[in-house]
Structure formats: structure tokens, C-alpha cells
Design an enzyme around this catalytic site. Structure first.
Site, PDB file in Angstrom:
ATOM      1  NE  ARG A 156      -2.865  -6.402  -5.586  1.00 61.04           N
ATOM      2  CZ  ARG A 156      -1.981  -7.329  -5.203  1.00 61.04           C
ATOM      3  NH1 ARG A 156      -0.798  -6.972  -4.766  1.00 61.04           N
ATOM      4  NH2 ARG A 156      -2.275  -8.608  -5.307  1.00 61.04           N
ATOM      5  CD  GLU A 197       0.963  -3.249 -10.384  1.00 57.73           C
ATOM      6  OE1 GLU A 197       0.974  -4.475 -10.632  1.00 57.73           O
ATOM      7  OE2 GLU A 197       1.123  -2.788  -9.251  1.00 57.73           O
ATOM      8  CG  HIS A 226       3.215  -6.317  -8.379  1.00 56.45           C
ATOM      9  ND1 HIS A 226       1.892  -5.997  -8.514  1.00 56.45           N
ATOM     10  CD2 HIS A 226       3.271  -7.132  -7.286  1.00 56.45           C
ATOM     11  CE1 HIS A 226       1.186  -6.581  -7.576  1.00 56.45           C
ATOM     12  NE2 HIS A 226       2.009  -7.289  -6.811  1.00 56.45           N
TER      13      HIS A 226
HETATM   14  N1  NAI Z   1       4.065  -6.504  -3.756  1.00 58.16           N
HETATM   15  C1  NAI Z   1       3.815  -7.791  -3.769  1.00 58.16           C
HETATM   16  O1  NAI Z   1       4.356  -8.542  -4.570  1.00 58.16           O
HETATM   17  C2  NAI Z   1       2.850  -8.364  -2.781  1.00 58.16           C
HETATM   18  C3  NAI Z   1       1.784  -7.640  -2.332  1.00 58.16           C
HETATM   19  N2  NAI Z   1       0.915  -8.177  -1.406  1.00 58.16           N
HETATM   20  C4  NAI Z   1      -0.174  -7.337  -0.896  1.00 58.16           C
HETATM   21  O2  NAI Z   1      -0.115  -7.362   0.515  1.00 58.16           O
HETATM   22  C5  NAI Z   1      -1.422  -7.449   1.041  1.00 58.16           C
HETATM   23  C6  NAI Z   1      -1.395  -7.990   2.454  1.00 58.16           C
HETATM   24  O3  NAI Z   1      -1.077  -9.361   2.473  1.00 58.16           O
HETATM   25  P1  NAI Z   1      -1.171 -10.193   3.845  1.00 58.16           P
HETATM   26  O4  NAI Z   1      -0.361  -9.532   4.900  1.00 58.16           O
HETATM   27  O5  NAI Z   1      -0.912 -11.605   3.527  1.00 58.16           O
HETATM   28  O6  NAI Z   1      -2.715  -9.969   4.175  1.00 58.16           O
HETATM   29  P2  NAI Z   1      -3.445 -10.027   5.590  1.00 58.16           P
HETATM   30  O7  NAI Z   1      -4.876 -10.169   5.295  1.00 58.16           O
HETATM   31  O8  NAI Z   1      -2.776 -11.024   6.475  1.00 58.16           O
HETATM   32  O9  NAI Z   1      -3.155  -8.569   6.204  1.00 58.16           O
HETATM   33  C7  NAI Z   1      -3.814  -7.409   5.870  1.00 58.16           C
HETATM   34  C8  NAI Z   1      -4.049  -6.590   7.129  1.00 58.16           C
HETATM   35  O10 NAI Z   1      -4.562  -5.311   6.760  1.00 58.16           O
HETATM   36  C9  NAI Z   1      -5.544  -4.951   7.718  1.00 58.16           C
HETATM   37  N3  NAI Z   1      -6.423  -3.935   7.148  1.00 58.16           N
HETATM   38  C10 NAI Z   1      -7.418  -4.105   6.224  1.00 58.16           C
HETATM   39  N4  NAI Z   1      -7.997  -2.918   5.956  1.00 58.16           N
HETATM   40  C11 NAI Z   1      -7.358  -1.992   6.716  1.00 58.16           C
HETATM   41  C12 NAI Z   1      -7.501  -0.590   6.872  1.00 58.16           C
HETATM   42  N5  NAI Z   1      -8.428   0.105   6.191  1.00 58.16           N
HETATM   43  N6  NAI Z   1      -6.676   0.041   7.740  1.00 58.16           N
HETATM   44  C13 NAI Z   1      -5.744  -0.643   8.435  1.00 58.16           C
HETATM   45  N7  NAI Z   1      -5.571  -1.978   8.324  1.00 58.16           N
HETATM   46  C14 NAI Z   1      -6.354  -2.632   7.474  1.00 58.16           C
HETATM   47  C15 NAI Z   1      -6.245  -6.254   8.055  1.00 58.16           C
HETATM   48  O11 NAI Z   1      -6.902  -6.167   9.303  1.00 58.16           O
HETATM   49  C16 NAI Z   1      -5.067  -7.225   8.070  1.00 58.16           C
HETATM   50  O12 NAI Z   1      -4.499  -7.314   9.374  1.00 58.16           O
HETATM   51  C17 NAI Z   1      -2.167  -8.298   0.012  1.00 58.16           C
HETATM   52  O13 NAI Z   1      -3.549  -8.067   0.060  1.00 58.16           O
HETATM   53  C18 NAI Z   1      -1.556  -7.840  -1.304  1.00 58.16           C
HETATM   54  O14 NAI Z   1      -2.299  -6.764  -1.817  1.00 58.16           O
HETATM   55  C19 NAI Z   1       1.089  -9.433  -0.941  1.00 58.16           C
HETATM   56  C20 NAI Z   1       2.129 -10.210  -1.377  1.00 58.16           C
HETATM   57  C21 NAI Z   1       3.100  -9.746  -2.340  1.00 58.16           C
HETATM   58  O1  3PY Z   2       0.372 -12.135  -3.827  1.00 57.91           O
HETATM   59  C1  3PY Z   2       0.143 -10.956  -4.116  1.00 57.91           C
HETATM   60  O2  3PY Z   2      -0.862 -10.358  -3.704  1.00 57.91           O
HETATM   61  C2  3PY Z   2       1.065 -10.247  -4.984  1.00 57.91           C
HETATM   62  O3  3PY Z   2       0.930  -9.066  -5.161  1.00 57.91           O
HETATM   63  C3  3PY Z   2       2.153 -10.973  -5.654  1.00 57.91           C
HETATM   64  O4  3PY Z   2       2.651 -12.006  -4.938  1.00 57.91           O
END
Ligand code: NAI
Ligand code: 3PY
Length: 320
Positions: free
Chosen positions: A238, A267, A286
Site C-alpha cells: 500500500r 490512487e 495497482h
Molecule cells: N498490489 C496488489 O495488487 C496487492 C497488494 N496486496 C497487499 O499485500 C499485503 C499483504 O498480503 P498478504 O501477504 O496476503 O498478508 P499477510 O497478512 O499474509 O502478510 C503480511 C505480513 O506482514 C507482517 N507484518 C505486519 N506488520 C509488520 C511490520 N510492521 N513489520 C514487518 N512485518 C509486518 C505480518 O506479520 C505478516 O506476516 C496486503 O495487506 C495488501 O495490502 C495484496 C494483494 C495484491
Molecule cells: O487484495 C489486495 O489487497 C489488493 O491490493 C488487490 O488485490
């Protein structure tokens, strides 16, 4: 009587159709344009279920306008657009789309990393602008990915999937996470380090944490100053996790080699944003999870949650 569902965007009709068994559905009929806030606030007045995208803010103000709301389902795994505490106070459930987008997003992160390191979008522009006169040794030279060090901040589902891919490029893998991943360390040789050491030692820093009060501005001027001058910063999580002004100043002063960004504080990013003046920034709208299969799977996960709620069951993928 059927429950009332409001959908904040035009989604493919064949995906929405089966929900009509349980819901009276109203929907914002635009595919590309976000519903204006005042229209959204009016639309939620009588709805019990609300299906939103990551571009819709579900906050205290909205909840005041939605006295019957019981379920919010979010078309994203990231849920920083939803005030979970405010929902919890009112006993409203929320669901998201974890897992189904992990591999697609990790593939994309490697793509963004490679594109930034090897200046692929810039080279495409160079060719189309008629600048390609001959082959010469220092033409559009980039940075090696193979054998370099990647530092992943946020070793969750996507972070780990990126790390596994990075292994295929013989990269040394450092990570920082809220808690250590001992199993992954043993299985793949990932190395846990402090955030400071990760920033100092990595050739590529990849941000994969959620966006919340702890991570807002996590990477600011001080953190950027710790990075190697020839390092690359990749953010597909993000926008608000990086201080964009500090990033611009650091890149401009040559204290960082390049950045690959799929996400921005605001965005869509406006075209006069200083970051977009820099050739060493790869900026994308994005699209991390944007494959047909994955976007369909995300929609279907939301449908599953709405169906369960429509049938009087507790939906899965609840955000706690
Ligand atoms: N660009 C895009 O289209 C997409 C973006 N995302 C973003 O990716 C993020 C992560 O997704 P997932 O891996 O499924 O989530 P997840 O919850 O499996 O992984 C997030 C990790 O970050 C760690 N974390 C949280 N705060 C932290 C900090 N201050 N310092 C270090 N580590 C920290 C957590 O312990 C966790 O292991 C989502 O929250 C979303 O914002 C997800 C999918 C698509
Ligand atoms: O799933 C999310 O968090 C995204 O940013 C888009 O898939």
C-alpha cells in the site's frame, strides 16, 4: 423476505446473478468510476450486506448511515479501507480475499522487480520514441537480479511466495516480520534480520506488510538513507507505507537507484506527481492481483461469503 445487498461497483453479471436467490440487490452501475461518497452514504441506508472494493472507505461516517448493516465483504486481501474496530463495536462482520491472490501477486512482484532492475518499461519507451540508433555496451544498463540480496519486509503469504521465487534467482533472502518464520527459515534458508540490517544489506527491498497504524510511513527519509545507493525499492503493498516525498528526494539525489511502485498514497496518482518525472521509477496502476483467474477467484470468494450469510451461516475469511 430477502436481505438487501448493495454493491459499490459493476461486477460481471454472471458472478452477481446467483446472489439474487438470497438478496435484493442494488448496485452502482459503473465499472471504472468509484461511487461518489454521498451516493454511497445514501445507498447503505437500508442494506444489511455491503460488497465493496479497496477504493471504498468503510468508516465510522458510513456506519452511521448504515444502521442495518451486518456484513461487509471486501474485494481485496488488504483491508485498510475498512475500520475494523468501528465494525466490531457494532457487531458487523467483514470478510476479505486471502490466499487466492498470493501466487499471482508474488509473480507480479518478481515482474516489477525485474522490470525495475533491468529498466524494461524505460527501454520500451526508448524504442518507441525512436531513440534506438545502435547497440552499444552501456546502453540502458540495469542491475543484476540473480545472485543479489533481497530483503522482504512482511513475510506473510505473499512475502513468502516472493521469497520462494527469489530462490529461483539464487538470491540471498533476508526478511523482517512481526514474528519469525522458523519453519521457512529451516526449509528455505531465509534469514531473519532487523529492519535496519535489512535496509543496509539488501540490493532489493520489497514491502509486503499490510497498511495500518504500525506501518504508515514505515519507510521514510531515515530508512531510505540506510539503503545502499544502488538499491531498488519495490512496493506492491500500500502506498502510505512509504513517505513518497522522501522517496522522491532520495531518488533525485542519487541515494537510491530505482523504485518499482504498484501502489500510491493517493490512487489514482495524479499525473503531476513528482515521482512520475523520474525515469528510474516504474509506476503501475495497482495491478498486483490482476489476472483474469485471480480476479475471478477473489470475486467468487466474496460470493461465497455473501452466500453463506444469505443462508444464515457464518461466512469464512472473516477479518478478526
Ligand atoms: N498490489 C496488489 O495488487 C496487492 C497488494 N496486496 C497487499 O499485500 C499485503 C499483504 O498480503 P498478504 O501477504 O496476503 O498478508 P499477510 O497478512 O499474509 O502478510 C503480511 C505480513 O506482514 C507482517 N507484518 C505486519 N506488520 C509488520 C511490520 N510492521 N513489520 C514487518 N512485518 C509486518 C505480518 O506479520 C505478516 O506476516 C496486503 O495487506 C495488501 O495490502 C495484496 C494483494 C495484491
Ligand atoms: O487484495 C489486495 O489487497 C489488493 O491490493 C488487490 O488485490
Amino acid at each position: 423476505m430477502k436481505k438487501k445487498l448493495f454493491i459499490t461497483r459493476k461486477f460481471p453479471p454472471h458472478i452477481v446473478e446467483p446472489l439474487k436467490e438470497f438478496y435484493d440487490i442494488k448496485q452502482w452501475e459503473e465499472e471504472e468510476i468509484v461511487i461518489p461518497r454521498e451516493k454511497l452514504l445514501a445507498a447503505v441506508a437500508d442494506c444489511e450486506a455491503l460488497w465493496v472494493t479497496l477504493a471504498d472507505q468503510v468508516d465510522e461516517e458510513l456506519l452511521v448511515h448504515a444502521p442495518h448493516l451486518k456484513l461487509v465483504t471486501n474485494l481485496a486481501v488488504g483491508f485498510n479501507n475498512i475500520d475494523i474496530k468501528a465494525l466490531r463495536k457494532r457487531g458487523i462482520m467483514a470478510t476479505n480475499t486471502p490466499g487466492v491472490l498470493t501466487n499471482t501477486t508474488a509473480d507480479f512482484v518478481m515482474g516489477l522487480l525485474l522490470a525495475t532492475a533491468r529498466r524494461i518499461p524505460e527501454s520500451d519507451r526508448y524504442l518507441r520514441e525512436g531513440k534506438w540508433k545502435s547497440w552499444y555496451p552501456m546502453q540502458l544498463v540495469g542491475k543484476d537480479v540473480s545472485g543479489s540480496t533481497i530483503g522482504i519486509i512482511g513475510m506473510g503469504r505473499i512475502g513468502q511466495a516472493v521469497a520462494r521465487r527469489a530462490k529461483g534467482f539464487d538470491m540471498k533472502i533476508l526478511y523482517n516480520n512481526r514474528r519469525r518464520r522458523h519453519e521457512a527459515e529451516e526449509m528455505y534458508g531465509f534469514q531473519y534480520v532487523s529492519l535496519e540490517d535489512l535496509l543496509k544489506q539488501s540490493d532489493f527491498v520489497v514491502i509486503m506488510t499490510p497498511f495500518n497504524d504500525d506501518t504508515v510511513g514505515l519507510i521514510g527519509a531515515e530508512e531510505l538513507a540506510l539503503m545502499k545507493d544502488d538499491a531498488v525499492l519495490i512496493n506492491a503493498s500500500r502506498g502510505g507505507i512509504i513517505d513518497e516525498n522522501a522517496l522522491y528526494e532520495t531518488l533525485k539525489s542519487g541515494k537510491l537507484w530505482a523504485a518499482g511502485l504498484d501502489v500510491f498514497e493517493q490512487e489514482p496518482i495524479t499525473l503531476d506527481h513528482p515521482l512520475l518525472t523520474l525515469p528510474n521509477v516504474v509506476a503501475l496502476p495497482h495491478i498486483g492481483s490482476a489476472s483474469l483467474q485471480t480476479r475471478t477467484a477473489m470475486l467468487m470468494l466474496n460470493v461465497k461469503a455473501l452466500t453463506a450469510y444469505g443462508q444464515g451461516q457464518t461466512p469464512s475469511n472473516r477479518i478478526d
